[in-house]
Motif scaffolding. Structure first.
Motif, PDB file in Angstrom:
ATOM      1  N   PRO A  76      87.011 -31.211   6.218  1.00 62.41           N
ATOM      2  CA  PRO A  76      86.074 -31.658   5.167  1.00 62.41           C
ATOM      3  C   PRO A  76      86.804 -32.538   4.208  1.00 62.41           C
ATOM      4  O   PRO A  76      87.908 -32.103   3.734  1.00 62.41           O
ATOM      5  CB  PRO A  76      85.117 -30.457   4.919  1.00 62.41           C
ATOM      6  CG  PRO A  76      86.022 -29.367   4.657  1.00 62.41           C
ATOM      7  CD  PRO A  76      86.983 -29.672   6.105  1.00 62.41           C
ATOM      8  N   ALA A 103      80.307 -36.876   2.254  1.00 61.96           N
ATOM      9  CA  ALA A 103      80.983 -35.926   2.816  1.00 61.96           C
ATOM     10  C   ALA A 103      81.346 -36.350   4.235  1.00 61.96           C
ATOM     11  O   ALA A 103      80.579 -36.509   5.057  1.00 61.96           O
ATOM     12  CB  ALA A 103      80.468 -34.674   2.496  1.00 61.96           C
ATOM     13  N   TRP A 125      83.369 -34.610   7.787  1.00 65.07           N
ATOM     14  CA  TRP A 125      84.092 -33.362   8.461  1.00 65.07           C
ATOM     15  C   TRP A 125      84.098 -33.719  10.004  1.00 65.07           C
ATOM     16  O   TRP A 125      83.391 -34.318  10.671  1.00 65.07           O
ATOM     17  CB  TRP A 125      83.459 -32.126   8.111  1.00 65.07           C
ATOM     18  CG  TRP A 125      82.001 -31.690   8.532  1.00 65.07           C
ATOM     19  CD1 TRP A 125      81.939 -30.947   9.640  1.00 65.07           C
ATOM     20  CD2 TRP A 125      80.833 -31.943   7.994  1.00 65.07           C
ATOM     21  NE1 TRP A 125      80.479 -30.886   9.802  1.00 65.07           N
ATOM     22  CE2 TRP A 125      79.916 -31.496   8.817  1.00 65.07           C
ATOM     23  CE3 TRP A 125      80.461 -32.785   6.806  1.00 65.07           C
ATOM     24  CZ2 TRP A 125      78.343 -31.733   8.438  1.00 65.07           C
ATOM     25  CZ3 TRP A 125      79.232 -32.960   6.510  1.00 65.07           C
ATOM     26  CH2 TRP A 125      78.015 -32.340   7.274  1.00 65.07           C
ATOM     27  N   THR A 144      83.154 -25.625   6.201  1.00 65.33           N
ATOM     28  CA  THR A 144      82.763 -25.740   7.742  1.00 65.33           C
ATOM     29  C   THR A 144      83.082 -24.335   8.169  1.00 65.33           C
ATOM     30  O   THR A 144      83.583 -23.555   7.634  1.00 65.33           O
ATOM     31  CB  THR A 144      83.670 -26.702   8.247  1.00 65.33           C
ATOM     32  OG1 THR A 144      85.055 -26.395   7.781  1.00 65.33           O
ATOM     33  CG2 THR A 144      83.279 -28.083   7.748  1.00 65.33           C
ATOM     34  N   THR A 155      77.606 -25.874   8.635  1.00 57.93           N
ATOM     35  CA  THR A 155      78.388 -26.408   7.575  1.00 57.93           C
ATOM     36  C   THR A 155      77.508 -25.935   6.120  1.00 57.93           C
ATOM     37  O   THR A 155      76.354 -26.238   6.053  1.00 57.93           O
ATOM     38  CB  THR A 155      78.481 -27.655   7.506  1.00 57.93           C
ATOM     39  OG1 THR A 155      79.282 -28.122   8.973  1.00 57.93           O
ATOM     40  CG2 THR A 155      79.550 -28.341   6.396  1.00 57.93           C
TER      41      THR A 155
END
Length: 294
Positions: free
Chosen positions: A20, A29, A31, A254, A274
């Protein structure tokens, strides 16, 4: 174990959620699900989440600029267009070794990108940690089984990394201007007990936030290796944290369901999801990757 306010950012279950990072300029964000070759994009302001198929295993990214990202993938580093998702190979990395893939990575404050590789079946000593500096890749630390916890002190003078297979977190003195080592790594701490050292990030005060795989928590350590906090994560296989949000006060974590059979998944109902955690701390903005032309 400390319980802090925690919510699910994405209910999508990642086979191996990792890598992430947060783009403060767009409040986004990012990831990965390494094993499924997916990149997730979450706009925190409006809650919109998208999943992008990459066509290969990838594990981490660094922002180059508003239009481009550098992706660490199984066979090299790729420049990805944010607008249309197109990917162009920038530098090969262990592309001649079909038994390895990329794993943990992070950008040093100088713009140098550290990338870890590992065996696809976590073979002992099959991995290494590399640095992309001024457009060239050099190997920093060889014979690492599962490279994780790559992160840096706020001033860039210290680097950290772990080998999850041995549960050792190392500290190494760096040149702050280049992000390259000035000496030999020293053991900062040896984790003993449940779980393994996984991904990590450093906050604005220099504390190390480390996800503990198999233990459902994030541990916080001082720069001297003193254990300060242990925060519960709702999934047993927590994998990597990143500070997110306008004031960088929330922790995105995560998780994964890799190697979990049906019975194990049943007793870990939030596996692979997440999370966002309210942690009473503040992170630092992630630096941009510097390429050779910059």
């Amino acid at each position: 174990m400390e319980q802090v306010p925690t919510s699910i950012l994405s209910a999508e279950r990642c086979h191996l959620g990792e890598g992430p990072t947060y783009d403060a300029a767009t409040d986004t964000a990012w990831w990965f699900d390494i094993l499924e070759g997916r990149l997730f994009e979450a706009h925190l302001g409006n809650g919109q989440i998208r999943s992008h198929l990459l066509g290969r295993m990838a594990s981490a990214l660094g922002r180059i600029d508003a239009k481009r990202q550098l992706i660490a993938a199984e066979d090299g580093l790729y420049i990805r267009s944010v607008a249309n998702g197109s990917m162009t190979l920038y530098r090969p990395l262990e592309s001649d070794n079909r038994f390895t893939r990329s794993n943990d990575a992070r950008v040093h404050p100088s713009g140098t990108f550290w990338i870890g590789t590992m065996g696809r079946k976590a073979e002992a000593g099959a991995g290494a940690i590399y640095a992309l500096y001024r457009g060239e890749i050099s190997q920093l630390f060889p014979r690492i089984s599962i490279p994780n916890a790559i992160c840096f002190s706020p001033d860039g003078a210290l680097g950290y990394f772990a080998d999850t297979a041995t549960n050792v977190l190392y500290r190494v003195v760096l040149d702050p201007a280049t992000g390259l080592p000035c000496g030999t790594p020293e053991k900062l701490l040896q984790h003993r007990g449940v779980g393994g050292l996984d991904g990590a990030v450093v906050d604005a005060d220099g504390r190390i936030w480390n996800a503990r795989w198999g233990a459902g928590c994030v541990d916080v350590y001082s720069p001297q290796g003193q254990h300060l906090r242990c925060l519960r994560v709702p999934a047993r296989q927590a994998s990597c944290p990143a500070f997110v949000g306008s004031d960088l006060s929330r922790l995105l974590v995560t998780s994964a369901w890799q190697d979990m059979d049906e019975a194990a998944r049943d007793i870990d109902p939030e596996h692979g999801r997440t999370f966002l955690m309210e942690v009473a701390a503040h992170g630092r903005p992630e630096p941009d990757v510097k390429l050779a032309s910059r």
